[in-house]
Design an enzyme around this catalytic site. Structure first.
Site, PDB file in Angstrom:
ATOM      1  N   LYS A  16       7.747   0.138   4.699  1.00  0.00           N
ATOM      2  CA  LYS A  16       9.209   0.306   4.803  1.00  0.00           C
ATOM      3  C   LYS A  16       9.617   1.709   4.366  1.00  0.00           C
ATOM      4  O   LYS A  16      10.517   2.312   4.945  1.00  0.00           O
ATOM      5  CB  LYS A  16       9.928  -0.740   3.920  1.00  0.00           C
ATOM      6  CG  LYS A  16       9.659  -2.171   4.336  1.00  0.00           C
ATOM      7  CD  LYS A  16      10.320  -3.166   3.402  1.00  0.00           C
ATOM      8  CE  LYS A  16       9.694  -3.204   2.018  1.00  0.00           C
ATOM      9  NZ  LYS A  16       8.332  -3.768   1.963  1.00  0.00           N
ATOM     10  N   GLY A  40       7.412  -0.810  -4.463  1.00  0.00           N
ATOM     11  CA  GLY A  40       6.648   0.434  -4.488  1.00  0.00           C
ATOM     12  C   GLY A  40       6.551   0.951  -3.075  1.00  0.00           C
ATOM     13  O   GLY A  40       5.953   0.311  -2.213  1.00  0.00           O
ATOM     14  N   GLN A 223      10.668  -5.560  -1.081  1.00  0.00           N
ATOM     15  CA  GLN A 223       9.960  -6.814  -0.792  1.00  0.00           C
ATOM     16  C   GLN A 223      10.062  -7.193   0.687  1.00  0.00           C
ATOM     17  O   GLN A 223      10.174  -6.304   1.512  1.00  0.00           O
ATOM     18  CB  GLN A 223      10.446  -7.954  -1.709  1.00  0.00           C
ATOM     19  CG  GLN A 223      10.123  -7.736  -3.177  1.00  0.00           C
ATOM     20  CD  GLN A 223      11.029  -6.728  -3.840  1.00  0.00           C
ATOM     21  OE1 GLN A 223      12.246  -6.841  -3.780  1.00  0.00           O
ATOM     22  NE2 GLN A 223      10.457  -5.733  -4.492  1.00  0.00           N
ATOM     23  N   THR A 298       1.171  -0.217  -4.969  1.00  0.00           N
ATOM     24  CA  THR A 298       1.801   1.042  -5.396  1.00  0.00           C
ATOM     25  C   THR A 298       2.400   0.893  -6.794  1.00  0.00           C
ATOM     26  O   THR A 298       2.523   1.852  -7.539  1.00  0.00           O
ATOM     27  CB  THR A 298       2.950   1.409  -4.413  1.00  0.00           C
ATOM     28  OG1 THR A 298       2.468   1.241  -3.084  1.00  0.00           O
ATOM     29  CG2 THR A 298       3.427   2.827  -4.579  1.00  0.00           C
TER      30      THR A 298
HETATM   31  P1  GDP Z   1       6.489  -0.453   1.492  1.00  0.00           P
HETATM   32  O1  GDP Z   1       6.494  -1.117   0.150  1.00  0.00           O
HETATM   33  O2  GDP Z   1       6.814  -1.374   2.607  1.00  0.00           O
HETATM   34  O3  GDP Z   1       7.327   0.805   1.528  1.00  0.00           O
HETATM   35  O4  GDP Z   1       4.976   0.004   1.757  1.00  0.00           O
HETATM   36  P2  GDP Z   1       3.970   0.718   0.717  1.00  0.00           P
HETATM   37  O5  GDP Z   1       4.352   2.141   0.609  1.00  0.00           O
HETATM   38  O6  GDP Z   1       3.852  -0.087  -0.535  1.00  0.00           O
HETATM   39  O7  GDP Z   1       2.595   0.536   1.464  1.00  0.00           O
HETATM   40  C1  GDP Z   1       2.365   1.073   2.722  1.00  0.00           C
HETATM   41  C2  GDP Z   1       1.216   2.091   2.630  1.00  0.00           C
HETATM   42  O8  GDP Z   1       0.749   2.389   3.917  1.00  0.00           O
HETATM   43  C3  GDP Z   1       1.618   3.422   2.022  1.00  0.00           C
HETATM   44  O9  GDP Z   1       0.522   3.934   1.302  1.00  0.00           O
HETATM   45  C4  GDP Z   1       1.923   4.296   3.243  1.00  0.00           C
HETATM   46  O10 GDP Z   1       1.705   5.679   3.003  1.00  0.00           O
HETATM   47  C5  GDP Z   1       0.918   3.779   4.219  1.00  0.00           C
HETATM   48  N1  GDP Z   1       1.303   3.802   5.619  1.00  0.00           N
HETATM   49  C6  GDP Z   1       2.527   3.539   6.170  1.00  0.00           C
HETATM   50  N2  GDP Z   1       2.438   3.556   7.527  1.00  0.00           N
HETATM   51  C7  GDP Z   1       1.136   3.807   7.829  1.00  0.00           C
HETATM   52  C8  GDP Z   1       0.398   3.904   9.052  1.00  0.00           C
HETATM   53  O11 GDP Z   1       0.918   3.738  10.154  1.00  0.00           O
HETATM   54  N3  GDP Z   1      -0.955   4.152   8.949  1.00  0.00           N
HETATM   55  C9  GDP Z   1      -1.580   4.303   7.742  1.00  0.00           C
HETATM   56  N4  GDP Z   1      -2.898   4.528   7.732  1.00  0.00           N
HETATM   57  N5  GDP Z   1      -0.908   4.220   6.575  1.00  0.00           N
HETATM   58  C10 GDP Z   1       0.417   3.973   6.614  1.00  0.00           C
HETATM   59  P1  IMO Z   2       7.606  -3.671  -1.766  1.00  0.00           P
HETATM   60  O1  IMO Z   2       9.070  -3.344  -1.750  1.00  0.00           O
HETATM   61  C1  IMO Z   2       4.498  -6.644  -2.475  1.00  0.00           C
HETATM   62  C2  IMO Z   2       5.443  -9.809  -5.392  1.00  0.00           C
HETATM   63  C3  IMO Z   2       4.654  -9.839  -6.688  1.00  0.00           C
HETATM   64  C4  IMO Z   2       4.669 -11.345  -6.956  1.00  0.00           C
HETATM   65  C5  IMO Z   2       6.056 -11.757  -6.491  1.00  0.00           C
HETATM   66  C6  IMO Z   2       7.095 -11.875  -7.595  1.00  0.00           C
HETATM   67  O2  IMO Z   2       6.740  -2.540  -2.204  1.00  0.00           O
HETATM   68  O3  IMO Z   2       7.180  -4.298  -0.484  1.00  0.00           O
HETATM   69  P2  IMO Z   2       8.431 -10.088  -9.053  1.00  0.00           P
HETATM   70  O4  IMO Z   2       7.932  -9.050 -10.027  1.00  0.00           O
HETATM   71  O5  IMO Z   2       9.233  -9.561  -7.932  1.00  0.00           O
HETATM   72  O6  IMO Z   2       9.101 -11.240  -9.736  1.00  0.00           O
HETATM   73  O7  IMO Z   2       7.076 -10.713  -8.416  1.00  0.00           O
HETATM   74  O8  IMO Z   2       6.466 -10.786  -5.548  1.00  0.00           O
HETATM   75  N1  IMO Z   2       6.110  -8.514  -5.096  1.00  0.00           N
HETATM   76  C7  IMO Z   2       5.691  -7.669  -4.153  1.00  0.00           C
HETATM   77  N2  IMO Z   2       4.598  -7.675  -3.342  1.00  0.00           N
HETATM   78  N3  IMO Z   2       5.390  -5.649  -2.358  1.00  0.00           N
HETATM   79  C8  IMO Z   2       6.492  -5.633  -3.147  1.00  0.00           C
HETATM   80  O9  IMO Z   2       7.498  -4.751  -2.983  1.00  0.00           O
HETATM   81  C9  IMO Z   2       6.664  -6.643  -4.120  1.00  0.00           C
HETATM   82  N4  IMO Z   2       7.613  -6.891  -5.062  1.00  0.00           N
HETATM   83  C10 IMO Z   2       7.259  -8.062  -5.639  1.00  0.00           C
HETATM   84  O10 IMO Z   2       3.360  -9.355  -6.505  1.00  0.00           O
HETATM   85  O11 IMO Z   2       3.724 -11.990  -6.149  1.00  0.00           O
HETATM   86 MG    MG Z   3       5.226  -1.439  -1.459  1.00  0.00          MG
END
Ligand code: GDP
Ligand code: IMO
Ligand code: MG
Length: 427
Positions: A16, A40, A223, A298
């Site tokens: 996202k 994260g 989330q 993250t």
């Molecule tokens: P969010 O919580 O939905 O914002 O996602 P996160 O940042 O926690 O996890 C997504 C991870 O995938 C991050 O490390 C991004 O840099 C990485 N990422 C996002 N889009 C792509 C993609 O198309 N390809 C690859 N290889 N990595 C990506």
């Molecule tokens: P982003 O925005 C993945 C998960 C936790 C746990 C449950 C409840 O990066 O996608 P909490 O601390 O919210 O009460 O935990 O939700 N969880 C996530 N898993 N990505 C997240 O955020 C999360 N935020 C919470 O691991 O299972």
């Molecule tokens: Mg994340």
């Protein structure tokens, strides 16, 4: 110009942050409407990598106003720590606006989150331990502390006294923990008041006036759908509304002003924490996805559970959120597989389910029914148009699109902003 929501279609970490950043230059406001520093988001800009937790990803885009909406729970120490980190890296954070109605995560709720998990033992949720659940519980119990309370010491003290009366009993008598005193709690919160004051406003009014002027507002979920407190795999969920309905309640923008819902969906599936996950892999294939996709949290650094794409979940997310466009992320991670399984339905005790089973226990027992698509070996990280993708990667995108309930408008082929194939312009 109507408002646009970005939501996670699986269990989080779909990418996202990258999607929001990608659209950031075309929007005037980016709003975080739910969750807190349990999120994260990793955003890669050129050679720089940022890990955002509490701040909306729009903070990285010059000219864009980041907003923390009323639906968010704010850990003030984390907020200022993140702001200082970004400022030290040359990011202008001066435009940040924070809702006066957002709730504050106090020390007793961080402690309660951790001790409750320990108490639950094998029934634990696997929370991030940031105090999210107890703070939302206080909000619903009408004993929460809001951002605006910090600017009235008398009110703040009254509220903290009231809530600590209760929390101290629970912490000392059940968990044998000494909570912070009223004075310590009040002082901790008051310490942020001066720095916070210029950022605080009626963000609902601010955003609706911006929409009146024809400006663009992007609502960025923390989330995801399957972690939503109403629509997720309860009780293995977070405590907020992470779906497009939550984008409205968490920002003060009415549903009639929401024109587009962009669902972010990974080309496979991951989950952090406990709870059911039908396509989870416990073998070398899961390890392969974790390694190639760098699937480690993250926020907590925990290894993410990995599995194949689940079209039942994607269809569910499309329906619950009213997804108008999907962004399919991390397609590059699937490169080099002979065949790529995709879950099209579940088998629950001999009965086929094309939709999410109504009973949670059926979902716990759901066995994926797979369709096996042909893989590709070519490096796709340089692809910028759909035609740049090898034929089998194109077929994968088309097959997944046909079974997921909305068009796939963009495809991620790498972590950087540029590593994106756009099929239909998103804004
Ligand atoms: P969010 O919580 O939905 O914002 O996602 P996160 O940042 O926690 O996890 C997504 C991870 O995938 C991050 O490390 C991004 O840099 C990485 N990422 C996002 N889009 C792509 C993609 O198309 N390809 C690859 N290889 N990595 C990506
Ligand atoms: P982003 O925005 C993945 C998960 C936790 C746990 C449950 C409840 O990066 O996608 P909490 O601390 O919210 O009460 O935990 O939700 N969880 C996530 N898993 N990505 C997240 O955020 C999360 N935020 C919470 O691991 O299972
Ligand atoms: Mg994340």
């Amino acid at each position: 110009m109507p408002a646009i929501a970005i939501i996670g279609a699986q269990w989080g970490d779909e990418g996202k942050g990258k999607a929001t950043d990608l659209l950031g230059s075309r929007v005037d406001y980016v709003v975080k409407f739910n969750g807190g520093n349990n999120a994260g988001h990793t955003v890669v800009v050129g050679d720089e990598k940022y890990a955002l937790h509490l701040l909306p990803s729009g903070i990285l885009t010059p000219g864009c106003t980041p907003v923390i909406g009323n639906g968010v729970v704010v850990d003030l120490a984390v907020l200022f720590h993140e702001l200082e980190d970004l400022e030290a890296r040359g990011v202008d954070t001066g435009r940040l606006r924070v809702s006066a109605n957002a709730h504050v995560i106090a020390d007793y709720n961080r402690t309660l989150d951790k001790v409750t998990e320990r108490f639950l033992g094998s029934r634990r949720i696997g929370t991030t331990g940031r105090g999210i659940g107890p703070t939302y519980a206080d909000k619903m119990n009408r004993i929460g502390i809001r951002i605006q309370d910090i600017f009235d010491e008398k009110i703040l003290r009254q509220k903290v006294e009231g809530v600590l009366d209760l929390k101290a009993q629970v912490l000392t008598k059940i968990y044998n923990r000494r909570p912070a005193t009223v004075d310590e709690t009040v002082d901790e919160l008051l310490a942020f008041a001066d720095r916070l004051a210029p950022m605080v406003c009626d963000t609902g009014l601010l955003l609706n006036q911006a929409l009146d002027r024809g400006e663009t507002v992007l609502l960025e979920a923390g989330q995801a759908t399957l972690l939503d407190v109403d629509h997720g795999t309860y009780p293995f969920v977070t405590s907020s509304s992470a779906t497009s309905g939550g984008a409205c309640t968490g920002s003060g923008i009415p549903p009639t002003r929401l024109g587009q819902v962009i669902g972010i969906v990974k080309a496979y599936t991951t989950r952090v924490g406990e709870g059911p996950f039908p396509t989870e892999l416990h073998d070398d294939a899961g390890e392969h996805l974790r390694k190639v996709g760098a699937e480690y949290g993250t926020t907590t650094g925990r290894p993410r559970r990995c599995g194949w794409y689940d079209a039942v979940i994607a269809r569910y997310a499309a329906r619950v959120n009213g997804v108008t466009d999907f962004v399919l992320t991390k397609l590059d991670v699937l490169t080099g597989l002979e065949r790529v399984p995709v879950c099209v339905a579940y088998d629950v005790d001999g009965t086929r389910h094309d939709e999410m089973p109504v009973n949670q226990s059926d979902f716990h027992h759901a066995v994926p029914i797979y369709e096996h698509l042909d893989g590709w070996w070519e490096d796709i990280s340089g692809a910028r148009t759909f035609e740049d993708l090898p034929a089998n990667a194109q077929r994968y995108v088309e097959a997944v699109e046909a079974m997921s309930g909305a068009r796939i408008s963009a495809v991620g082929v790498g972590p950087s902003r540029a590593a994106t194939v756009v099929r239909h312009e998103l804004i």
